[in-house]
Design an enzyme around this catalytic site. Structure first.
Site, PDB file in Angstrom:
ATOM      1  N   VAL A   1       0.811  -1.216   0.000  1.00 59.62           N
ATOM      2  CA  VAL A   1       0.000   0.000   0.000  1.00 59.62           C
ATOM      3  C   VAL A   1       0.846   1.268   0.000  1.00 59.62           C
ATOM      4  O   VAL A   1       0.327   2.363  -0.263  1.00 59.62           O
ATOM      5  CB  VAL A   1      -0.985   0.018   1.196  1.00 59.62           C
TER       6      VAL A   1
ATOM      7  N   SER B   1      -7.894   3.486  15.000  1.00 57.12           N
ATOM      8  CA  SER B   1      -7.629   2.835  16.284  1.00 57.12           C
ATOM      9  C   SER B   1      -8.075   3.786  17.386  1.00 57.12           C
ATOM     10  O   SER B   1      -8.187   5.001  17.164  1.00 57.12           O
ATOM     11  CB  SER B   1      -6.129   2.564  16.426  1.00 57.12           C
TER      12      SER B   1
ATOM     13  N   TYR C   1       3.067   5.022  16.083  1.00 55.69           N
ATOM     14  CA  TYR C   1       1.788   4.375  15.781  1.00 55.69           C
ATOM     15  C   TYR C   1       0.629   5.320  16.094  1.00 55.69           C
ATOM     16  O   TYR C   1      -0.302   5.484  15.288  1.00 55.69           O
ATOM     17  CB  TYR C   1       1.662   3.092  16.591  1.00 55.69           C
TER      18      TYR C   1
ATOM     19  N   ALA D   1       0.643   8.568  16.231  1.00 56.26           N
ATOM     20  CA  ALA D   1       0.629   9.660  15.250  1.00 56.26           C
ATOM     21  C   ALA D   1      -0.007   9.212  13.946  1.00 56.26           C
ATOM     22  O   ALA D   1      -0.807   9.937  13.339  1.00 56.26           O
ATOM     23  CB  ALA D   1       2.056  10.151  15.006  1.00 56.26           C
ATOM     24  N   SER D   2       0.331   8.001  13.512  1.00 59.19           N
ATOM     25  CA  SER D   2      -0.202   7.515  12.235  1.00 59.19           C
ATOM     26  C   SER D   2      -1.709   7.306  12.294  1.00 59.19           C
ATOM     27  O   SER D   2      -2.422   7.579  11.319  1.00 59.19           O
ATOM     28  CB  SER D   2       0.493   6.205  11.836  1.00 59.19           C
ATOM     29  N   LYS D   3      -2.216   6.847  13.418  1.00 57.96           N
ATOM     30  CA  LYS D   3      -3.653   6.596  13.525  1.00 57.96           C
ATOM     31  C   LYS D   3      -4.446   7.890  13.717  1.00 57.96           C
ATOM     32  O   LYS D   3      -5.607   7.987  13.295  1.00 57.96           O
ATOM     33  CB  LYS D   3      -3.927   5.600  14.657  1.00 57.96           C
TER      34      LYS D   3
ATOM     35  N   ILE E   1      -7.749  -5.638  20.359  1.00 57.87           N
ATOM     36  CA  ILE E   1      -8.297  -6.734  19.570  1.00 57.87           C
ATOM     37  C   ILE E   1      -7.277  -7.863  19.509  1.00 57.87           C
ATOM     38  O   ILE E   1      -6.087  -7.623  19.257  1.00 57.87           O
ATOM     39  CB  ILE E   1      -8.642  -6.265  18.133  1.00 57.87           C
TER      40      ILE E   1
END
Length: 255
Positions: free
Chosen positions: A59, A138, A151, A153-155, A184
């Site tokens: 991606v 998330s 992580y 920051a990306s979400k 999860i």
């Protein structure tokens, strides 16, 4: 459950495992034609079962994304629903996070989600078709968590893209929403418990027990918990919802 999803063409990135695999199975159960995209698959658009297809996809590579969307369009038809479940994570406190870790999280989780949504949306607009885009963000897109700077920051970025694309595409009849899962049970979560426990001086089992203690419903989630919400957002029942970040956290996040 959702008769209108029968025969619709659905692309799920990150469909080989975890949340993505659960979403693939859920749409197949509704009679959709589902393309599962993942780096772990062989090259090309390949039929796995009658309505199940796979395609190898990185991606982060815009040329590869454009080619995949084109291949699907030529062989199966226009993608009606996109779910961007491809994701990764690294652990480390902010002062120890490397540029490589930052780039990996932002490239896969934020840039990768955006690139696939961009090309699917462009085809829908060109063909004057309505559609559904469902980002997997998330609860880390709404909160801060120790040891997960890149992580988180990306979400957060994924939710920003959700709101912006929802605004831009509303007049075209294309809804854009995000799901914000909590804890999860997936292979990625199991790896995070091992790595995070090592950083914090805890065993993976101790981290798992701590996870459960934070959830008001008393259990961690499953990919099926997330998949049910993805089906709803793709269905006609969610036709008046766009730009939302829906929590699937067992009550752990309530905003």
């Amino acid at each position: 459950m959702f008769d209108e999803l029968r025969g619709r063409i659905v692309l799920v990135t990150g469909g080989a495992s975890g949340i993505g695999a659960g979403i693939v199975d859920a749409f197949l159960g509704e009679g959709s034609t589902v393309i599962s995209a993942d780096l772990s698959f062989p090259e090309g658009l390949l039929r796995r079962q009658e309505h199940a297809w796979t395609i190898r996809l990185d991606v982060r590579d815009e040329d590869a994304v454009a080619d995949a969307v084109s291949q699907i369009g030529e062989r199966l038809g226009t993608i009606d629903t996109l779910v961007t479940a491809a994701g990764t994570s690294t652990l480390g406190f902010a002062t120890e996070t490397t540029s490589a870790q930052w780039d990996l999280n932002l490239d896969v989780n934020a840039k990768g989600s955006f690139l696939v949504a961009k090309h699917v949306a462009a085809r829908l607009v060109d063909q004057e078709r309505t559609g559904r885009i469902v980002f997997i963000s998330s609860q880390a897109g709404k909160n801060g968590y120790r040891g997960m700077t890149a992580y988180v920051a990306s979400k957060h970025a994924v939710l920003g893209v959700t709101k912006t694309m929802a605004t831009e595409l509303a007049s075209r009849g294309i809804t854009v929403n995000a799901i914000c899962p909590g804890i999860i049970e997936t292979p990625m979560k199991h790896r995070e418990r091992i790595e995070g426990g090592a950083i914090r001086g805890m065993t993976a089992e101790e981290v798992a027990a701590e996870d459960r203690s934070q959830v008001p419903l008393g259990r961690t989630g499953t990919p099926e918990d997330v998949a049910g919400v993805a089906l709803f957002l793709a269905s006609d029942l969610a036709g008046y919802m766009t730009g939302q970040g829906i929590n699937v956290t067992g009550g752990m996040t309530m905003h």
